[in-house]
Design an enzyme around this catalytic site. Sequence first.
Site: not given
Ligand code: TTP
Ligand code: MG
Length: 364
Positions: A15, A114
């Site tokens: 991730d 991911e």
């Molecule tokens: P995530 O993997 O949930 O979050 P992230 O990579 O930003 O942070 P983490 O370090 O906790 O993994 O989501 C991946 C991308 O998807 C994120 O950068 C932005 C997008 N996204 C949205 O557009 N809306 C949302 O509600 C979420 C959760 C993510």
């Molecule tokens: Mg992420």
Amino acid sequence: MKNSSENKHVILHVDMDHFFSAIEEREHQRFKGKPVVVGADPQEGKGRGVVKTCNYESRKFGIHSGMPISKAWQLCPNAIYVNANYPLYNEVSKRIMDILRKYSNKFQQWGSDEAFLDISSEIGDFEEATQFAVCIKHDILWNERLTCSIGVAPNKLVAKIASDFQKPDGLTVVTEDEMESFLSPLSVRKMLGIGEKTERKLNRMGIKTIGDLGSYDVSTLGKKFGVMGKRFHQWAHGIYVSEVGKRKDARKSLGHEKTFITDIEDQELIMKKMDDICRRIYERAVKYGILFKTVTVKIRFADFQTFTHGKTLSVFTNCLQELQKTARDLAEGYFRKKNQFRLIGVRVSHLKDSKGQIPLIDGN
Ligand code: TTP
Ligand code: MG
């Protein structure tokens, strides 16, 4: 998996860390070390959009994904706010998935940042799996200047929970024997399928941790949550059956690879094994009546560093000698890099059949 651990599974969940904002930081040196929020213009607290994501500096202020941008602005008016640049994020996502795909034929993308990889057949034990994961982290950092967090576990469920355990830039390995003790103290909210509402309901029943969930009476869980109740109970014990999907482009290419029982140095032996792999591919190409134009070689060294290198030929062909010569030429350069080879593979792509159609074939 080779050796004594026959039939055991080793799954990786990768991730990317604060994906969108990490890309923005990489693109803009001046963002480094500052809180960065990706989403919408906050318009001094009057903006109507939501936070898509934010970096870990902003998370210290309580900002998180899904929060109204106006609320984020109240929490941290001095953060850097940027609009989402989806074409750029999609491009980076594609490149990252291309990197990850090299590491296993059993690969499954999950959202934009991911992926799951089943590496059971690539490695011998969890110690090797750890090395494998470190190598993937280096590969992504080196090529994309981005960090990720990886969970390694015997199934997808626990691997996904593990990748979230030590973010950012984390690596968490959970073996079969450690699964229950790893899961037990975690909040039920970390469990797949448990959102805010279910968490509240569970909390009212005195169930706060995954350990509480696992030791709760399963028939009562069934009565309260139906089929999901029984699943939650099983999952709390780390029992989860779901295979990592096979690579999506299986039908667009034809390939074969071989992991050696012990690492090989002998250049001529490696070339001979490569010729054998090419012959197998050639036989399948002939069987399906397929012509190919691109040949890609994959090399994995003893330290799990993995490279792919391809060449597109001037015409479509299914000539064995040409395939073998191209693969040998492509592999040649790697002998100068290192000398302990762990895996070699060849893949042909850019396929067509004798009628010029893209062929439908099974397997990889
Ligand atoms: P995530 O993997 O949930 O979050 P992230 O990579 O930003 O942070 P983490 O370090 O906790 O993994 O989501 C991946 C991308 O998807 C994120 O950068 C932005 C997008 N996204 C949205 O557009 N809306 C949302 O509600 C979420 C959760 C993510
Ligand atoms: Mg992420």
